[in-house]
Write an enzyme that holds these catalytic residues in place. Structure first.
Site, mmCIF file in Angstrom:
data_model
loop_
_atom_site.group_PDB
_atom_site.id
_atom_site.type_symbol
_atom_site.label_atom_id
_atom_site.label_comp_id
_atom_site.label_asym_id
_atom_site.label_seq_id
_atom_site.Cartn_x
_atom_site.Cartn_y
_atom_site.Cartn_z
ATOM 1 N N CYS A 645 0.833 -1.203 0.000
ATOM 2 C CA CYS A 645 0.000 0.000 0.000
ATOM 3 C C CYS A 645 0.867 1.252 0.000
ATOM 4 O O CYS A 645 1.897 1.304 0.666
ATOM 5 C CB CYS A 645 -0.915 0.002 1.232
ATOM 6 N N TRP A 692 -1.720 4.523 -4.813
ATOM 7 C CA TRP A 692 -2.256 5.739 -5.417
ATOM 8 C C TRP A 692 -1.147 6.657 -5.861
ATOM 9 O O TRP A 692 -0.015 6.438 -5.517
ATOM 10 C CB TRP A 692 -3.181 6.437 -4.431
#
Ligand code: FAD
Length: 692
Positions: A645, A692
């Protein structure tokens, strides 16, 4: 057997439910358009909601439909821009269409003299955007069958001419997978593509330029194919924006920033979704660290009583508000300061035009709550302002900026200006002649931002934690700091909650109490997005997590959950976290909390840290992963799930590579086999990314 009353009630409820489900979108409207009531005022709803695009085009006299599959608004923006250009430069009768608003089974009846555009973003791991899922499944599924009964073998789409552009990010493995797969599928079904299938790359930061470079040859090819004549483009507004002097901003009918009509009326009801956010109280907020101009927020958002639910690993979306300082700048640059509270009605001139802003509203509310006024500026948009420049000198400068990519980079992009700053850098005069419609057309809708939920739903089902680093960056060459829209707004909320009566981070100022003070008492509109980033259902399975910086967010939730299970006496497998930050005493997120979890979990929790600014050499999580190759390999042999992540651009890619090496090395395989194993782990769901 006899049915008692309860059985009957259940049966009827099931029946009603199934009928409703299977007729969804046919007999009852799926509540999707957040401004349904305002849309009713414009032509979109009046013209009736058919799902048949051929019929719709016929009815409205269109010969060009531009479908978009969009997640964050960019594809939608490109679709609108293509529609405008097609109409103004080439006289096409264009309409923009959300791809989920229409059926696809009748595309075999698409008339030969018309054209369909597909502007499709790829999301995450080569996935379609939420609104394009059904379209994607239809065309990439096993048996494509059309209404007429034609199947894949009959070249059913031979009358369909189409244009395709994809928006992707080359840091992901399945770069632009959506447009590539759809293009292949359409060609296979006999459709004829006009021009090349364009691909924009967000990873390289060239999306806008890729788009601009692709569209010129596309227009030439399309003109040839359809016999179009180019003409001098004259600006035609898409929306009618009327100032209503008889109305007051206090009128109940005026949107002052409320996301939907129900919010305006004061009784927003569930179900809450991406089209209907829940105005949630922030019950606690603090800074996890503050150093110089870097800080990171932890917030607890209460969703109790809202019927919203989440699962560990999901995302929460925060609906932001623009900073007052930027709203003021925008109003000043476009000469709207004195009219900021004037009530405006916004209507689509064409029946197919969707108004992205609820109306009536005010200029102030439109800019503060509904328009993305702080984002990077597109060259095409700046160029479209030339006709409305305040004098010849600034007009000449804008034309030059529009025509010269390198000059634009030097003067605008490199400075990280938003639109108002960009125009201020050209002249101190105001751009009063710019039609407000052009600003609505040229700027995106203000988008909610997603955050990986950093709590466990098992431990705190009604409270969602977020971990957000406040965006305050000076990009190389930029003359000013770029202040992130949402995170600085959250920072202001945090300051207010912690006793500052008028929070003002970096002089930005915010309307903290929201439209009509509805966010008073520290509330923020949110919705929850379910993700596939999930813990194994069996807690005894080992897990490996790689989450540097705020990438640790979902793993705090994972560990919180496993610690709670361990405390209840459940068997919890090895829980290995690779965490990285700059310094152990500076930005080590949740350092103290992890100690408590360690006490609850004992040896089953292992945290391996990488501090990039402590030793003589920079050490990152991927280095630590390599150093711990045999531990990682052993856990994988025990069927550990592997999670990554955080930063998609560099870290996630490196971790993927390193893991391939580890597997190959530890199992004595060639390097390619290691890579293949990682690919296999990805497709089987044992390698999961939230990046992201
Ligand atoms: P924005 O205003 O959106 O700006 C973001 C960046 O864009 C700036 O830093 C700058 O680099 C650039 N930029 C903005 N304006 C300009 C300009 N005018 N010129 C040039 N460049 C500009 N973040 C977290 O902190 N924690 C999380 O747990 C987290 N989870 C996420 C999960 C998902 C699935 C996704 C998609 C994102 C996640 N993010 C997370 C990122 C988060 O959604 C936001 O992108 C981030 O917080 C920045 O939002 P912002 O509104 O403050 O900044």
């Amino acid at each position: 057997a006899q049915l008692d009353t309860l059985d009957l009630i259940v049966l009827v409820a099931l029946l009603v439910g199934s009928v409703a489900y299977f007729t969804k979108g046919t007999y009852w409207a799926v509540p999707k358009d957040p401004y349904a009531s305002s849309a009713a005022a414009n032509g979109a709803a009046k013209s009736g909601k058919t799902r048949d695009v051929v019929e719709k085009m016929e009815e409205t006299g269109k010969n060009c439909v531009i479908f978009y599959g969009s997640q964050t608004g960019t594809a939608e923006d490109y679709a609108s821009r293509l529609a405008k250009e097609g109409s103004q430069r080439f006289g096409l009768k264009t309409m923009v269409a959300d791809i989920e608003d229409y059926d696809y089974e009748n595309l075999d009846k698409f008339p030969e003299d018309k054209i369909a555009f597909f502007v499709l973003a790829t999301y995450g791991e080569g996935e379609p955007t939420d609104n394009a899922v059904e379209f994607y499944q239809f065309f990439t599924g096993e048996d494509v069958a059309f209404e007429s009964g034609a199947g894949a073998d009959d070249s059913p789409l031979s009358s369909l001419k189409y244009v395709a552009f994809g928006l992707g990010n080359n840091t992901y493995e399945h770069y632009n997978a959506m447009v590539r797969q759809v293009d292949t599928a359409l060609s296979k079904l006999g459709a004829q593509r006009i021009g090349s299938a364009g691909e924009g790359d967000d990873g390289a930061g060239t999306m806008e330029e890729d788009f601009l470079a692709w569209k010129e040859p596309m227009w030439t090819a399309l003109s040839d194919a359809m016999g179009l004549q180019e003409r001098e483009a004259v600006y035609e507004p898409v929306f009618n924006v009327n100032e209503d002097e008889s109305a007051s901003p206090e009128d109940d009918s005026v949107y002052l920033g409320e996301p939907t009509a129900a919010h305006r009326q004061g009784q927003p009801k569930g179900p809450y979704s991406a089209h209907n956010p829940y105005v949630a109280p922030i019950v606690e907020s603090y800074e996890l660290f503050t150093v110089k101009d870097r800080n990171c927020l932890h917030m607890e958002i209460n969703i109790g009583g809202s019927n919203l639910s989440y699962q560990t690993g999901d995302h929460i979306a925060i609906w932001p508000t623009n900073a007052g300082a930027e709203v003021d700048r925008f109003l000043q640059v476009f000469g709207l300061e004195d009219k900021r509270d004037s009530v405006i009605n916004i209507k689509g001139i064409d029946v197919t035009a969707k108004v992205p802003i609820p109306s009536p509203t005010t200029y102030d509310a439109a800019i503060r709550y509904y328009m993305e006024v702080c984002a990077p500026v597109s060259r095409q948009f700046v160029s479209s302002l030339a006709a409305f420049a305040p004098d010849e000198q600034s007009k000449a400068e804008i034309v030059r900026l529009g025509n010269d990519k390198d000059y634009f980079h030097e003067k605008i992009t490199n400075h990280c200006y938003n639109i108002a700053q960009a125009l201020q850098s050209i002249t101190s005069k105001t751009f009063t002649a710019v039609p407000f419609s052009l600003l609505i057309e040229g700027l995106n809708k203000l988008q909610p931002r997603y955050y990986s939920i950093s709590s466990s739903s098992l431990v705190q089902k009604d409270k969602i934690s977020i971990t957000a680093v406040v965006e305050s960056v000076r990009l190389p060459g930029a003359s000013h700091m770029v202040k992130g829209v949402t995170t600085n707004y959250l920072l202001a909320l945090k300051q207010k909650q912690n006793g500052d009566p008028s929070p003002d981070p970096h002089g930005l100022t915010y309307s903290i109490t929201g439209p009509r003070n509805k966010y008073d008492g520290i509330h923020v509109p949110v919705h929850v997005r379910h993700s596939n980033f999930k813990l194994p259902s069996d807690p005894s399975k080992p897990i490996i997590m790689v989450g540097p910086g705020t990438g640790v967010a979902p793993f705090r939730g994972f560990i919180q959950e496993r610690a709670a299970l361990a405390a209840k006496g459940e068997k919890v497998g090895t829980t290995l976290l690779f965490f990285g930050c700059r310094k152990s005493d500076e930005d080590f997120l949740y350092k103290e909390e992890f100690k408590t979890f360690q006490e609850q979990m004992g040896d089953s929790l292992k945290i391996i840290t990488a501090f990039s600014r402590e030793g003589s050499e920079k050490v990152y999580v991927q280095h630590r992963l390599k150093e711990n190759a045999s531990l990682v390999s052993d856990l994988l042999k025990q069927k550990a799930n592997f999670y990554v992540c955080g930063d998609a651009a560099n870290m996630a890619r490196e971790v993927n590579l390193v893991l391939g090496h580890i597997i190959a090395e530890q199992r004595g395989m060639p390097a390619e086999r290691g890579e293949e194993m990682v690919k296999h782990m990805r497709s089987s769901g044992s390698y999961q990314e939230d990046v992201w």
